[in-house]
Write an enzyme that holds these catalytic residues in place. Structure first.
Site, PDB file in Angstrom:
ATOM      1  N   GLU A  51     -42.852 141.389  69.065  1.00 20.63           N
ATOM      2  CA  GLU A  51     -42.960 140.839  67.813  1.00 20.63           C
ATOM      3  C   GLU A  51     -43.082 139.166  68.178  1.00 20.63           C
ATOM      4  OE1 GLU A  51     -43.242 141.802  64.580  1.00 20.63           O
ATOM      5  OE2 GLU A  51     -42.808 143.942  64.967  1.00 20.63           O
ATOM      6  N   ASP A  69     -44.330 135.693  58.789  1.00 21.16           N
ATOM      7  CA  ASP A  69     -43.457 136.396  59.514  1.00 21.16           C
ATOM      8  C   ASP A  69     -42.569 135.315  60.520  1.00 21.16           C
ATOM      9  OD1 ASP A  69     -43.929 138.950  58.562  1.00 21.16           O
ATOM     10  OD2 ASP A  69     -45.656 138.951  60.008  1.00 21.16           O
TER      11      ASP A  69
END
Length: 141
Positions: A51, A69
């Protein structure tokens, strides 16, 4: 003297704005200290690797829905945190997820995990699910 002061100020600004890129073992230790069971640490390490590459100041987006994000777990602003204000299901400001203290990041990530397991993260689904997970045997807990 002016050059010294200017150099010091530039160093201070750079030092405080620099992202912390965790090592795998630093992350594993922080997760374990925050109550993540040993049996799940490899999954969490894999998730963070894919990620954010262990970068505490990672910010992704804008996504198709206009969200962003944030942080080491790439926590989404549409559901979990508020942009510029406390908000989302984690009741946190998204900007507090992009600093070197990942305590609040872990707390929010645990909230997400408790609702959706690892399936909430695309990185885990595509790179970790049913795949060989990274070893953490070198990380002393």
């Amino acid at each position: 003297m002016k050059i010294f002061i200017i150099s010091f100020l530039l160093f201070a600004i750079f030092a405080f704005s620099e992202a912390k890129v965790f090592t795998k073992c630093e992350l594993v230790k922080a997760l374990y200290k925050a109550g993540i069971p040993k049996s799940k640490l490899r999954d969490w390490a894999c998730l963070v690797q894919h990620e954010s590459s262990y970068n505490s100041k990672a910010k992704g987006g804008p996504n198709k829905n206009g969200s962003y994000d944030y942080g080491i777990f790439q926590i989404n602003s549409k559901y979990w945190c508020g942009i510029g204000k406390v908000g989302g299901d984690c009741k946190i400001n998204c900007n507090s997820l992009i600093n070197n203290d990942i305590t609040d990041d872990i707390k929010c990530a645990k909230t997400i995990y408790n609702r959706h397991n690892f399936t909430a993260w695309y990185g885990w689904n595509s790179k970790c699910k049913e795949k060989k997970l990274p070893s953490i045997s070198e990380c002393t807990l």
